[in-house]
Enzyme design. Sequence first.
Site, mmCIF file in Angstrom:
data_model
loop_
_atom_site.group_PDB
_atom_site.id
_atom_site.type_symbol
_atom_site.label_atom_id
_atom_site.label_comp_id
_atom_site.label_asym_id
_atom_site.label_seq_id
_atom_site.Cartn_x
_atom_site.Cartn_y
_atom_site.Cartn_z
ATOM 1 N N LYS A 62 22.674 39.582 33.020
ATOM 2 C CA LYS A 62 23.835 39.367 32.164
ATOM 3 C C LYS A 62 23.394 39.259 30.705
ATOM 4 O O LYS A 62 22.428 38.567 30.386
ATOM 5 C CB LYS A 62 24.568 38.096 32.596
ATOM 6 C CG LYS A 62 25.846 37.808 31.806
ATOM 7 C CD LYS A 62 26.537 36.561 32.341
ATOM 8 C CE LYS A 62 27.811 36.245 31.588
ATOM 9 N NZ LYS A 62 28.504 35.047 32.125
ATOM 10 N N SER B 292 33.150 35.699 33.190
ATOM 11 C CA SER B 292 32.577 36.501 32.130
ATOM 12 C C SER B 292 31.453 37.420 32.597
ATOM 13 O O SER B 292 31.009 38.304 31.872
ATOM 14 C CB SER B 292 32.052 35.583 31.029
ATOM 15 O OG SER B 292 31.035 34.705 31.533
ATOM 16 N N SER C 299 32.767 31.909 36.139
ATOM 17 C CA SER C 299 32.258 33.225 35.764
ATOM 18 C C SER C 299 31.239 33.841 36.705
ATOM 19 O O SER C 299 30.805 34.966 36.482
ATOM 20 C CB SER C 299 31.659 33.156 34.356
ATOM 21 O OG SER C 299 32.656 32.860 33.412
#
Length: 440
Positions: free
Chosen positions: A80, A149, A173
């Site tokens: 990420k 996210s 997330s």
Amino acid sequence: MTKLNELTASEAVRVLAAGEASAEDIMRACLDRVSARDDTVRAWAFLDPELALANARAADRHRKAGNALGPLHGVPVGIKDIIETADMPTENGSDLFRGQRTGRDADCVARLRNAGAVIMGKTVTTELANTNPSKTRNPHNPEHSPGGSSAGSGAAVADFQVPLALGTQTGGSVIRPGSFNGIHALKPSLGLIQREGVLMQSHTLDTVGVYGRSVEDLALIAGSLSAYDAADSFSFGGRRPDLVAESRLETPAPRFAFLETPAWPEADAGAREAIERVVDGLGARCVRENLPSPFDRILDFHATVMAAEMVPYYGPLIDASPDKASDMVKARLATARKVAAGDYVEAVLARGPINDSLISLLDRYDAVLCLPATGPAPHGFATTGSAVFNGLWTYLGVPCVTLPRLSVDGLPLGVQLVGKPGDDGKLLRTARWLDQELAG
């Protein structure tokens, strides 16, 4: 034979060990999948195919030389893009960090490399890992959100572009994108995985999590990352079990406590019906339970803590360059600045009593069972979906798993399990049992 890019990470480890394929072979298969699907899924913030292949070839040379091998040797992993990587940009999904190269690995990335993993690239995050939707699309239906996210990580694993990926969770997330994209996801106990080198939004909430295609995958990668950080006062200081070994232990049929949670009124009818079928199917092994007050206020407590702690981390960044932040993030920061100190203190202090009641409940059950989201992935891209079924557990710092065993209206929906803080091994073992039970 299963296509190389469709192997679980655990299968890939076995294929590589048997010499049936090389790390370069697996990486090429993953890159071919990205090439075929990137215009639709858009999961990657940074991907240099030549760098990925060079790293895979280096892993192959290491193996051929007879060197010691880590548990993830040769397996591709997506990172990420709020997690620092020495050889790639880390832009945090924001113009505030456009082009940033820190030149160092976050601790979790360094541990992946030490375990032999091949870092494939950086996956898309929403802006500053917040609520502003990203460019990524749900691979099951590109008209629907992949969640956030950790949008790119969830979508890339689901679309067979990479077998493993890292995400982070401050609200929902990790678990929510896991549910929306139909994959296995683990948000471990707070501090089980070090946060050094990861963009900080909330020091009492931020948790590094993992995505895979099986419970075994989750245990494999999380076990490779588990480490204490003396510099982080929220690093988990308890016993660190062998997650792979603990997840494989044979266990009697577990017992589950089904909690609607205070988020239940926000769930779609289809999601309620789907989870109710699971509860009914488990029969006497699953009992409907409730937790006492102040559990009924836990959603507000999480929102208060998340808002208040975001201000010192994001406030100076956005104040210095407001033109580089979206209106959505600026509006959320403005709201966060209105949180009263007394409300924040009350929310922090409420954690102890609620955790005590949860632990007392889990002394009688192996895991809490609940929804991971209000429903399947929402249509359109005005939102990444509600985190109300996740934030409460993030607030408590407890481990959570979602299993991709339900569907609503043709889209995936997970089943969420919650365990005691620090009891990630038992949670994974329980999840493995339920995953097999629901898979039929």
